[in-house]
Scaffold this motif. Structure first.
Motif: not given
Ligand code: ADP
Ligand code: MG
Lengths: 234, 235
Positions: A126, A147, A150-151
Protein backbone atom coordinates in the motif's frame (compact mmCIF):
# COMPACT_ATOMS: atom_id res chain seq x y z
CA UNK A 1 -15.97 -43.60 7.46
CA UNK A 2 -18.48 -44.82 10.00
CA UNK A 3 -16.48 -43.10 12.68
CA UNK A 4 -16.65 -39.75 10.90
CA UNK A 5 -20.41 -40.09 10.53
CA UNK A 6 -20.66 -40.92 14.23
CA UNK A 7 -18.52 -37.91 15.05
CA UNK A 8 -20.73 -35.59 13.05
CA UNK A 9 -23.84 -37.04 14.68
CA UNK A 10 -22.39 -36.71 18.14
CA UNK A 11 -21.16 -33.20 17.42
CA UNK A 12 -24.64 -32.22 16.37
CA UNK A 13 -26.08 -33.75 19.54
CA UNK A 14 -23.53 -32.08 21.82
CA UNK A 15 -24.18 -28.72 20.23
CA UNK A 16 -27.95 -29.11 20.15
CA UNK A 17 -28.14 -30.03 23.84
CA UNK A 18 -25.61 -27.33 24.74
CA UNK A 19 -23.56 -29.91 26.56
CA UNK A 20 -22.12 -28.03 29.57
CA UNK A 21 -18.62 -29.47 29.20
CA UNK A 22 -18.56 -28.59 25.53
CA UNK A 23 -19.78 -25.07 26.22
CA UNK A 24 -17.15 -24.57 28.89
CA UNK A 25 -14.33 -25.91 26.75
CA UNK A 26 -15.42 -23.91 23.71
CA UNK A 27 -15.78 -20.73 25.72
CA UNK A 28 -12.27 -21.09 27.09
CA UNK A 29 -10.89 -21.83 23.62
CA UNK A 30 -12.46 -18.64 22.33
CA UNK A 31 -11.38 -16.61 25.33
CA UNK A 32 -7.76 -17.70 25.10
CA UNK A 33 -7.45 -17.42 21.32
CA UNK A 34 -9.34 -14.16 20.98
CA UNK A 35 -7.41 -12.72 23.91
CA UNK A 36 -4.13 -13.75 22.31
CA UNK A 37 -5.27 -12.35 18.95
CA UNK A 38 -6.18 -9.00 20.46
CA UNK A 39 -2.88 -8.69 22.33
CA UNK A 40 -0.82 -9.93 19.38
CA UNK A 41 -2.65 -7.57 17.02
CA UNK A 42 -1.91 -4.62 19.29
CA UNK A 43 1.76 -5.49 18.98
CA UNK A 44 1.95 -7.00 15.50
CA UNK A 45 -0.14 -4.60 13.42
CA UNK A 46 1.69 -1.39 14.38
CA UNK A 47 5.02 -3.22 14.23
CA UNK A 48 4.30 -4.45 10.71
CA UNK A 49 3.14 -1.01 9.57
CA UNK A 50 6.12 0.65 11.16
CA UNK A 51 8.53 -1.74 9.43
CA UNK A 52 6.82 -1.03 6.13
CA UNK A 53 7.21 2.75 6.14
CA UNK A 54 10.46 3.35 8.01
CA UNK A 55 13.92 2.88 6.64
CA UNK A 56 16.46 2.24 9.35
CA UNK A 57 19.71 0.27 9.42
CA UNK A 58 18.43 -2.75 11.35
CA UNK A 59 15.20 -3.05 9.35
CA UNK A 60 16.24 -6.04 7.28
CA UNK A 61 17.56 -7.72 10.40
CA UNK A 62 14.28 -7.20 12.25
CA UNK A 63 12.31 -8.59 9.29
CA UNK A 64 14.60 -11.62 9.14
CA UNK A 65 14.06 -12.22 12.85
CA UNK A 66 10.33 -11.88 12.36
CA UNK A 67 10.34 -14.45 9.57
CA UNK A 68 12.44 -16.79 11.65
CA UNK A 69 10.06 -16.41 14.61
CA UNK A 70 7.15 -17.33 12.33
CA UNK A 71 8.66 -20.76 12.01
CA UNK A 72 9.04 -21.28 15.75
CA UNK A 73 7.73 -24.71 16.74
CA UNK A 74 4.86 -24.09 19.19
CA UNK A 75 6.08 -26.91 21.43
CA UNK A 76 9.36 -25.10 21.93
CA UNK A 77 7.55 -21.85 22.69
CA UNK A 78 5.47 -23.76 25.22
CA UNK A 79 8.57 -25.22 26.76
CA UNK A 80 10.25 -21.84 27.09
CA UNK A 81 7.17 -20.22 28.62
CA UNK A 82 6.88 -23.22 30.94
CA UNK A 83 10.45 -22.82 32.13
CA UNK A 84 10.01 -19.06 32.59
CA UNK A 85 6.84 -19.43 34.61
CA UNK A 86 7.60 -22.63 36.50
CA UNK A 87 7.87 -22.33 40.26
CA UNK A 88 11.68 -22.06 40.16
CA UNK A 89 11.74 -19.96 37.00
CA UNK A 90 12.42 -16.22 36.80
CA UNK A 91 8.70 -15.39 36.56
CA UNK A 92 7.58 -18.19 38.86
CA UNK A 93 6.38 -15.83 41.59
CA UNK A 94 3.55 -14.71 39.34
CA UNK A 95 2.00 -18.15 39.72
CA UNK A 96 0.72 -18.14 36.17
CA UNK A 97 1.70 -21.64 35.10
CA UNK A 98 -1.33 -23.83 34.32
CA UNK A 99 -3.62 -20.82 34.00
CA UNK A 100 -5.36 -19.44 30.89
CA UNK A 101 -3.12 -16.37 31.17
CA UNK A 102 -0.04 -18.51 30.56
CA UNK A 103 -1.78 -20.00 27.53
CA UNK A 104 -2.53 -16.54 26.19
CA UNK A 105 1.11 -15.54 26.68
CA UNK A 106 2.35 -18.59 24.77
CA UNK A 107 -0.08 -17.96 21.93
CA UNK A 108 0.85 -14.28 21.75
CA UNK A 109 4.46 -15.31 21.22
CA UNK A 110 3.44 -17.74 18.51
CA UNK A 111 1.08 -15.51 16.51
CA UNK A 112 2.57 -12.01 16.88
CA UNK A 113 5.23 -12.71 14.21
CA UNK A 114 2.56 -14.02 11.83
CA UNK A 115 0.34 -11.00 12.30
CA UNK A 116 3.27 -8.58 12.03
CA UNK A 117 4.56 -10.27 8.91
CA UNK A 118 1.23 -10.34 7.05
CA UNK A 119 0.58 -6.73 8.09
CA UNK A 120 4.06 -5.72 6.97
CA UNK A 121 3.57 -7.12 3.48
CA UNK A 122 0.14 -5.55 3.07
CA UNK A 123 1.19 -2.11 4.30
CA UNK A 124 4.39 -2.24 2.28
CA UNK A 125 2.42 -2.75 -0.92
CA UNK A 126 0.00 0.00 0.00
CA UNK A 127 2.86 2.35 0.85
CA UNK A 128 4.42 1.68 -2.55
CA UNK A 129 1.10 2.75 -4.14
CA UNK A 130 0.56 5.78 -1.92
CA UNK A 131 4.12 6.98 -1.42
CA UNK A 132 4.30 9.70 -4.06
CA UNK A 133 0.84 11.04 -3.29
CA UNK A 134 1.38 11.25 0.46
CA UNK A 135 4.77 12.92 0.01
CA UNK A 136 3.32 15.30 -2.57
CA UNK A 137 0.52 16.27 -0.21
CA UNK A 138 3.03 16.65 2.62
CA UNK A 139 1.23 14.28 4.93
CA UNK A 140 2.99 14.12 8.29
CA UNK A 141 4.48 10.85 9.46
CA UNK A 142 1.52 10.27 11.74
CA UNK A 143 -0.97 11.07 8.98
CA UNK A 144 0.80 8.64 6.66
CA UNK A 145 0.59 5.82 9.19
CA UNK A 146 -3.05 6.59 9.93
CA UNK A 147 -3.95 6.67 6.25
CA UNK A 148 -2.16 3.39 5.57
CA UNK A 149 -3.72 1.65 8.56
CA UNK A 150 -7.18 2.88 7.63
CA UNK A 151 -6.99 2.11 3.92
CA UNK A 152 -5.28 -1.18 4.68
CA UNK A 153 -7.80 -2.18 7.33
CA UNK A 154 -9.11 -5.15 5.39
CA UNK A 155 -5.65 -6.57 4.91
CA UNK A 156 -4.92 -5.93 8.56
CA UNK A 157 -8.05 -7.78 9.55
CA UNK A 158 -6.83 -10.64 7.43
CA UNK A 159 -3.54 -10.54 9.30
CA UNK A 160 -5.35 -10.80 12.62
CA UNK A 161 -7.52 -13.60 11.27
CA UNK A 162 -4.45 -15.53 10.20
CA UNK A 163 -3.20 -15.16 13.76
CA UNK A 164 -6.51 -16.26 15.22
CA UNK A 165 -6.64 -19.28 12.93
CA UNK A 166 -3.22 -20.33 14.10
CA UNK A 167 -4.11 -19.75 17.76
CA UNK A 168 -7.42 -21.59 17.86
CA UNK A 169 -5.92 -24.68 16.24
CA UNK A 170 -2.73 -24.69 18.25
CA UNK A 171 -2.20 -27.52 20.71
CA UNK A 172 1.49 -28.06 21.52
CA UNK A 173 2.25 -24.92 23.49
CA UNK A 174 -1.01 -24.61 25.43
CA UNK A 175 -0.87 -28.27 26.36
CA UNK A 176 2.47 -27.67 28.05
CA UNK A 177 1.77 -24.35 29.76
CA UNK A 178 -1.93 -24.98 30.44
CA UNK A 179 -1.73 -28.62 31.41
CA UNK A 180 -5.16 -29.51 29.96
CA UNK A 181 -6.73 -29.37 33.41
CA UNK A 182 -10.44 -30.16 33.48
CA UNK A 183 -12.60 -27.11 34.26
CA UNK A 184 -9.51 -24.92 34.33
CA UNK A 185 -7.34 -24.97 31.22
CA UNK A 186 -8.97 -27.51 28.94
CA UNK A 187 -9.64 -26.16 25.47
CA UNK A 188 -10.90 -27.76 22.27
CA UNK A 189 -7.55 -28.80 20.90
CA UNK A 190 -6.20 -30.26 24.12
CA UNK A 191 -9.52 -32.02 24.73
CA UNK A 192 -9.29 -33.55 21.26
CA UNK A 193 -5.79 -34.76 22.00
CA UNK A 194 -7.02 -36.27 25.27
CA UNK A 195 -10.07 -38.01 23.77
CA UNK A 196 -7.97 -39.37 20.93
CA UNK A 197 -5.48 -40.72 23.45
CA UNK A 198 -8.29 -42.43 25.31
CA UNK A 199 -9.53 -43.97 22.07
CA UNK A 200 -12.77 -41.95 22.20
CA UNK A 201 -12.72 -41.14 18.53
CA UNK A 202 -16.37 -40.13 18.30
CA UNK A 203 -15.95 -37.53 21.01
CA UNK A 204 -12.63 -36.38 19.54
CA UNK A 205 -14.24 -35.97 16.13
CA UNK A 206 -17.23 -34.18 17.61
CA UNK A 207 -14.91 -31.67 19.25
CA UNK A 208 -12.99 -31.41 15.99
CA UNK A 209 -16.13 -30.49 14.07
CA UNK A 210 -17.03 -27.90 16.68
CA UNK A 211 -13.54 -26.44 16.31
CA UNK A 212 -13.87 -26.23 12.52
CA UNK A 213 -17.34 -24.73 12.81
CA UNK A 214 -16.03 -22.14 15.21
CA UNK A 215 -13.19 -21.11 12.93
CA UNK A 216 -15.60 -20.77 10.01
CA UNK A 217 -18.04 -18.75 12.09
CA UNK A 218 -15.42 -16.28 13.24
CA UNK A 219 -14.17 -15.86 9.69
CA UNK A 220 -17.66 -15.31 8.35
CA UNK A 221 -18.40 -12.86 11.13
CA UNK A 222 -15.35 -10.75 10.39
CA UNK A 223 -16.02 -10.96 6.69
CA UNK A 224 -19.54 -9.74 7.29
CA UNK A 225 -18.34 -6.86 9.44
CA UNK A 226 -15.93 -5.67 6.77
CA UNK A 227 -18.52 -6.10 4.02
CA UNK A 228 -21.21 -4.01 5.63
CA UNK A 229 -18.84 -1.24 6.49
CA UNK A 230 -20.13 2.02 5.14
CA UNK A 231 -18.27 4.28 2.71
CA UNK A 232 -16.15 2.93 -0.08
CA UNK A 233 -16.83 -0.67 -0.91
CA UNK A 234 -13.56 -2.48 -0.44
CA UNK B 1 13.65 39.12 -16.95
CA UNK B 2 12.68 37.78 -13.57
CA UNK B 3 11.07 34.41 -13.30
CA UNK B 4 9.04 32.68 -10.63
CA UNK B 5 11.48 29.85 -10.18
CA UNK B 6 15.04 29.30 -11.22
CA UNK B 7 17.31 26.31 -11.21
CA UNK B 8 21.05 26.71 -11.03
CA UNK B 9 23.50 23.92 -11.59
CA UNK B 10 20.91 21.26 -10.80
CA UNK B 11 21.94 17.68 -11.42
CA UNK B 12 20.20 14.48 -10.44
CA UNK B 13 22.25 11.30 -10.45
CA UNK B 14 20.76 7.87 -9.95
CA UNK B 15 22.70 4.61 -9.96
CA UNK B 16 25.85 6.33 -11.09
CA UNK B 17 24.15 7.95 -14.09
CA UNK B 18 23.30 11.61 -14.49
CA UNK B 19 19.63 11.59 -15.44
CA UNK B 20 19.11 15.33 -15.24
CA UNK B 21 21.38 18.32 -15.72
CA UNK B 22 23.52 20.16 -15.22
CA UNK B 23 20.54 22.42 -15.62
CA UNK B 24 20.25 26.19 -15.46
CA UNK B 25 16.88 27.68 -16.21
CA UNK B 26 14.50 30.38 -15.20
CA UNK B 27 10.76 29.97 -15.70
CA UNK B 28 9.02 33.20 -16.62
CA UNK B 29 5.56 34.57 -16.54
CA UNK B 30 2.33 32.88 -15.82
CA UNK B 31 0.32 30.76 -18.17
CA UNK B 32 1.04 27.26 -19.25
CA UNK B 33 4.55 26.00 -19.79
CA UNK B 34 5.04 22.77 -21.67
CA UNK B 35 7.92 20.48 -20.92
CA UNK B 36 8.76 18.64 -24.10
CA UNK B 37 11.18 15.96 -25.07
CA UNK B 38 11.39 12.30 -25.98
CA UNK B 39 11.00 9.51 -23.46
CA UNK B 40 13.78 9.48 -20.94
CA UNK B 41 14.62 13.14 -21.53
CA UNK B 42 14.15 13.91 -17.83
CA UNK B 43 10.73 15.58 -17.89
CA UNK B 44 9.33 13.59 -14.99
CA UNK B 45 12.50 14.04 -13.00
CA UNK B 46 12.45 17.81 -13.49
CA UNK B 47 8.82 18.08 -12.40
CA UNK B 48 9.56 15.96 -9.33
CA UNK B 49 12.59 18.09 -8.47
CA UNK B 50 10.51 21.25 -8.63
CA UNK B 51 7.81 19.72 -6.44
CA UNK B 52 10.38 18.49 -3.94
CA UNK B 53 9.79 14.80 -4.59
CA UNK B 54 13.26 14.20 -5.91
CA UNK B 55 16.51 14.98 -4.16
CA UNK B 56 19.08 16.87 -6.23
CA UNK B 57 22.75 15.92 -6.13
CA UNK B 58 24.05 19.40 -6.89
CA UNK B 59 22.65 22.86 -7.43
CA UNK B 60 19.50 24.38 -6.11
CA UNK B 61 16.02 25.51 -6.89
CA UNK B 62 15.14 29.08 -6.02
CA UNK B 63 11.55 30.25 -5.73
CA UNK B 64 11.07 33.97 -6.15
CA UNK B 65 7.95 34.05 -4.00
CA UNK B 66 8.33 31.99 -0.83
CA UNK B 67 4.63 31.17 -1.01
CA UNK B 68 5.29 29.24 -4.20
CA UNK B 69 8.01 27.20 -2.50
CA UNK B 70 5.56 25.56 -0.11
CA UNK B 71 4.62 22.16 -1.46
CA UNK B 72 1.11 22.73 -0.15
CA UNK B 73 0.61 25.53 -2.62
CA UNK B 74 1.58 23.22 -5.46
CA UNK B 75 -0.58 20.53 -6.97
CA UNK B 76 0.87 17.48 -8.71
CA UNK B 77 -0.87 15.16 -11.13
CA UNK B 78 1.11 11.98 -11.68
CA UNK B 79 1.32 10.23 -15.02
CA UNK B 80 -0.42 7.25 -13.46
CA UNK B 81 -3.11 8.54 -11.09
CA UNK B 82 -2.56 7.37 -7.52
CA UNK B 83 -5.73 5.54 -6.55
CA UNK B 84 -6.54 5.38 -2.88
CA UNK B 85 -8.71 2.55 -1.66
CA UNK B 86 -11.61 4.88 -1.14
CA UNK B 87 -14.61 6.23 -2.94
CA UNK B 88 -14.07 8.79 -5.69
CA UNK B 89 -15.38 11.54 -3.43
CA UNK B 90 -13.14 10.55 -0.51
CA UNK B 91 -10.12 10.39 -2.82
CA UNK B 92 -10.73 13.95 -3.97
CA UNK B 93 -11.46 15.17 -0.44
CA UNK B 94 -8.29 13.64 1.02
CA UNK B 95 -5.95 16.68 0.86
CA UNK B 96 -8.39 18.73 2.92
CA UNK B 97 -8.68 15.97 5.50
CA UNK B 98 -4.92 16.29 5.96
CA UNK B 99 -5.44 20.00 6.58
CA UNK B 100 -7.84 19.25 9.38
CA UNK B 101 -11.02 20.18 7.51
CA UNK B 102 -14.04 18.19 8.68
CA UNK B 103 -15.01 15.21 6.55
CA UNK B 104 -18.41 16.67 5.73
CA UNK B 105 -16.93 19.96 4.57
CA UNK B 106 -14.10 18.29 2.68
CA UNK B 107 -16.57 16.07 0.84
CA UNK B 108 -18.74 19.03 0.01
CA UNK B 109 -15.82 20.84 -1.57
CA UNK B 110 -14.74 17.65 -3.31
CA UNK B 111 -18.16 17.46 -4.89
CA UNK B 112 -17.73 21.00 -6.19
CA UNK B 113 -14.30 20.22 -7.59
CA UNK B 114 -15.54 17.06 -9.24
CA UNK B 115 -18.16 19.15 -11.02
CA UNK B 116 -15.50 21.71 -11.93
CA UNK B 117 -13.45 19.10 -13.81
CA UNK B 118 -16.53 17.59 -15.37
CA UNK B 119 -16.45 14.36 -13.39
CA UNK B 120 -20.08 13.37 -13.63
CA UNK B 121 -19.89 9.76 -12.45
CA UNK B 122 -21.33 8.32 -9.25
CA UNK B 123 -18.87 9.73 -6.74
CA UNK B 124 -19.61 7.12 -4.10
CA UNK B 125 -18.20 4.23 -6.08
CA UNK B 126 -14.69 2.95 -5.53
CA UNK B 127 -12.20 4.92 -7.58
CA UNK B 128 -10.79 1.82 -9.29
CA UNK B 129 -14.00 1.45 -11.27
CA UNK B 130 -13.41 4.69 -13.16
CA UNK B 131 -12.19 4.82 -16.75
CA UNK B 132 -8.73 6.17 -17.54
CA UNK B 133 -10.00 9.64 -18.35
CA UNK B 134 -12.18 9.73 -15.25
CA UNK B 135 -9.28 8.66 -13.05
CA UNK B 136 -7.19 11.47 -14.46
CA UNK B 137 -10.00 13.95 -13.77
CA UNK B 138 -10.22 12.63 -10.23
CA UNK B 139 -6.48 13.24 -9.82
CA UNK B 140 -6.88 16.71 -11.27
CA UNK B 141 -9.76 17.55 -8.95
CA UNK B 142 -7.73 16.26 -6.00
CA UNK B 143 -4.70 18.33 -6.99
CA UNK B 144 -6.90 21.42 -7.14
CA UNK B 145 -8.40 20.95 -3.68
CA UNK B 146 -5.90 23.20 -1.94
CA UNK B 147 -6.34 25.88 -4.61
CA UNK B 148 -2.69 25.58 -5.69
CA UNK B 149 -0.74 28.52 -7.03
CA UNK B 150 1.20 26.16 -9.27
CA UNK B 151 -0.01 22.95 -10.90
CA UNK B 152 2.38 20.30 -12.18
CA UNK B 153 1.09 17.67 -14.57
CA UNK B 154 3.14 14.75 -15.80
CA UNK B 155 1.84 13.58 -19.16
CA UNK B 156 -1.74 13.68 -17.92
CA UNK B 157 -3.11 12.59 -21.28
CA UNK B 158 -0.63 9.85 -22.09
CA UNK B 159 -3.14 7.01 -22.03
CA UNK B 160 -6.35 8.79 -22.89
CA UNK B 161 -8.63 8.76 -25.92
CA UNK B 162 -9.16 11.91 -27.98
CA UNK B 163 -12.37 12.93 -26.28
CA UNK B 164 -10.86 12.79 -22.78
CA UNK B 165 -7.78 14.65 -24.00
CA UNK B 166 -9.99 17.44 -25.29
CA UNK B 167 -11.89 17.64 -22.01
CA UNK B 168 -8.71 17.76 -19.96
CA UNK B 169 -7.28 20.48 -22.17
CA UNK B 170 -10.41 22.58 -21.73
CA UNK B 171 -10.16 22.20 -17.96
CA UNK B 172 -6.51 23.26 -18.08
CA UNK B 173 -7.48 26.39 -20.00
CA UNK B 174 -9.98 27.25 -17.29
CA UNK B 175 -7.48 26.59 -14.49
CA UNK B 176 -4.97 28.82 -16.24
CA UNK B 177 -7.57 31.55 -16.66
CA UNK B 178 -8.15 31.31 -12.92
CA UNK B 179 -4.58 32.44 -12.36
CA UNK B 180 -2.85 29.14 -11.60
CA UNK B 181 0.52 28.60 -13.22
CA UNK B 182 0.75 25.28 -15.03
CA UNK B 183 3.84 23.29 -15.85
CA UNK B 184 3.03 20.20 -17.82
CA UNK B 185 5.09 17.57 -19.55
CA UNK B 186 3.99 15.87 -22.73
CA UNK B 187 5.52 14.20 -25.70
CA UNK B 188 2.38 14.80 -27.75
CA UNK B 189 3.36 17.46 -30.22
CA UNK B 190 -0.20 18.39 -31.14
CA UNK B 191 -1.09 18.94 -27.53
CA UNK B 192 2.00 21.04 -26.98
CA UNK B 193 1.06 23.20 -29.96
CA UNK B 194 -2.47 23.67 -28.67
CA UNK B 195 -1.55 24.54 -25.10
CA UNK B 196 1.93 25.99 -24.84
CA UNK B 197 2.51 29.56 -23.85
CA UNK B 198 6.12 28.63 -23.25
CA UNK B 199 8.16 25.57 -24.08
CA UNK B 200 11.08 23.91 -22.38
CA UNK B 201 12.63 21.32 -24.62
CA UNK B 202 14.64 18.67 -22.82
CA UNK B 203 16.85 16.06 -24.34
CA UNK B 204 19.05 13.55 -22.53
CA UNK B 205 18.63 15.36 -19.24
CA UNK B 206 19.68 18.73 -20.64
CA UNK B 207 17.66 21.83 -21.39
CA UNK B 208 18.17 22.20 -25.10
CA UNK B 209 15.82 25.02 -25.93
CA UNK B 210 13.54 27.43 -24.13
CA UNK B 211 11.24 29.87 -25.89
CA UNK B 212 7.66 30.92 -26.20
CA UNK B 213 5.33 28.44 -27.85
CA UNK B 214 4.85 30.19 -31.16
CA UNK B 215 8.54 30.72 -31.72
CA UNK B 216 9.38 27.18 -30.74
CA UNK B 217 7.04 25.61 -33.24
CA UNK B 218 7.63 28.13 -36.02
CA UNK B 219 11.36 28.43 -35.83
CA UNK B 220 13.15 26.05 -33.52
CA UNK B 221 16.74 27.08 -33.04
CA UNK B 222 18.51 23.86 -32.18
CA UNK B 223 19.15 20.82 -34.30
CA UNK B 224 17.55 18.53 -31.69
CA UNK B 225 14.33 20.52 -31.56
CA UNK B 226 14.16 20.73 -35.35
CA UNK B 227 14.63 17.00 -35.65
CA UNK B 228 12.07 16.29 -32.93
CA UNK B 229 9.47 18.56 -34.50
CA UNK B 230 10.01 16.86 -37.84
CA UNK B 231 9.16 13.61 -36.13
CA UNK B 232 12.62 12.16 -36.28
CA UNK B 233 13.64 9.83 -33.52
CA UNK B 234 16.05 11.34 -31.05
CA UNK B 235 18.41 8.95 -29.32
N1 ADP C 1 15.14 6.31 -9.69
C1 ADP C 1 15.80 6.16 -10.86
N2 ADP C 1 16.88 5.36 -10.92
C2 ADP C 1 17.54 5.20 -12.07
N3 ADP C 1 17.21 5.79 -13.22
C3 ADP C 1 16.14 6.59 -13.24
C4 ADP C 1 15.37 6.82 -12.06
N4 ADP C 1 14.35 7.65 -12.37
C5 ADP C 1 14.50 7.93 -13.69
N5 ADP C 1 15.56 7.31 -14.21
C6 ADP C 1 16.05 7.43 -15.59
O1 ADP C 1 16.26 8.78 -15.86
C7 ADP C 1 15.92 9.10 -17.20
C8 ADP C 1 14.92 10.24 -17.23
O2 ADP C 1 13.70 9.78 -16.70
P1 ADP C 1 12.36 10.62 -16.73
O3 ADP C 1 12.59 11.88 -15.99
O4 ADP C 1 11.32 9.73 -16.24
O5 ADP C 1 12.18 10.92 -18.27
P2 ADP C 1 10.85 11.36 -19.05
O6 ADP C 1 9.80 11.67 -18.06
O7 ADP C 1 11.26 12.53 -19.86
O8 ADP C 1 10.49 10.20 -19.93
C9 ADP C 1 15.36 7.82 -17.82
O9 ADP C 1 16.38 7.25 -18.59
C10 ADP C 1 15.05 6.95 -16.63
O10 ADP C 1 15.23 5.61 -16.94
MG1 MG D 1 8.00 10.74 -17.74
Amino acid sequence: MNSIGEGLWQAARLVATLNPDLVEITALSLRVSLGATVVASCIGLPLGAWLAVNRFPARRFVIAILNALMGLPPVVVGLIVYVLFSRSGPLGVLGLLFTPTAMVIAQVIIITPIIASVAHQAIRDLWADYHDLLISLQATRLQRIKTLLWDGRRALMTASLAGFGRAIGEVGAIMIVGGNIDHATRVLTTAIALETGKGEFDMALALGFVLIGLAILVNLGLHFISRTERGARW
Amino acid sequence: MSGWVSLSGVTVRRRGRTILGPLDATLNGGGLTILMGPNGAGKTTLLRVLHGLERVNTGDVHWTDPKDADGRSQGFVFQTPVLMRRSVLDCIAYPLLLDGVSRTQAREQARAHAAEVGLTVNLDQAVTFLSGGEKQKMALARALMRRPRILFLDEPCANLDGRSVKEIEEILHRIKAGGTRILMSTHDMGQARRLADDVLFLHAGKLVEQSNGDDFFRSPRTAEAKAYLKGEILL
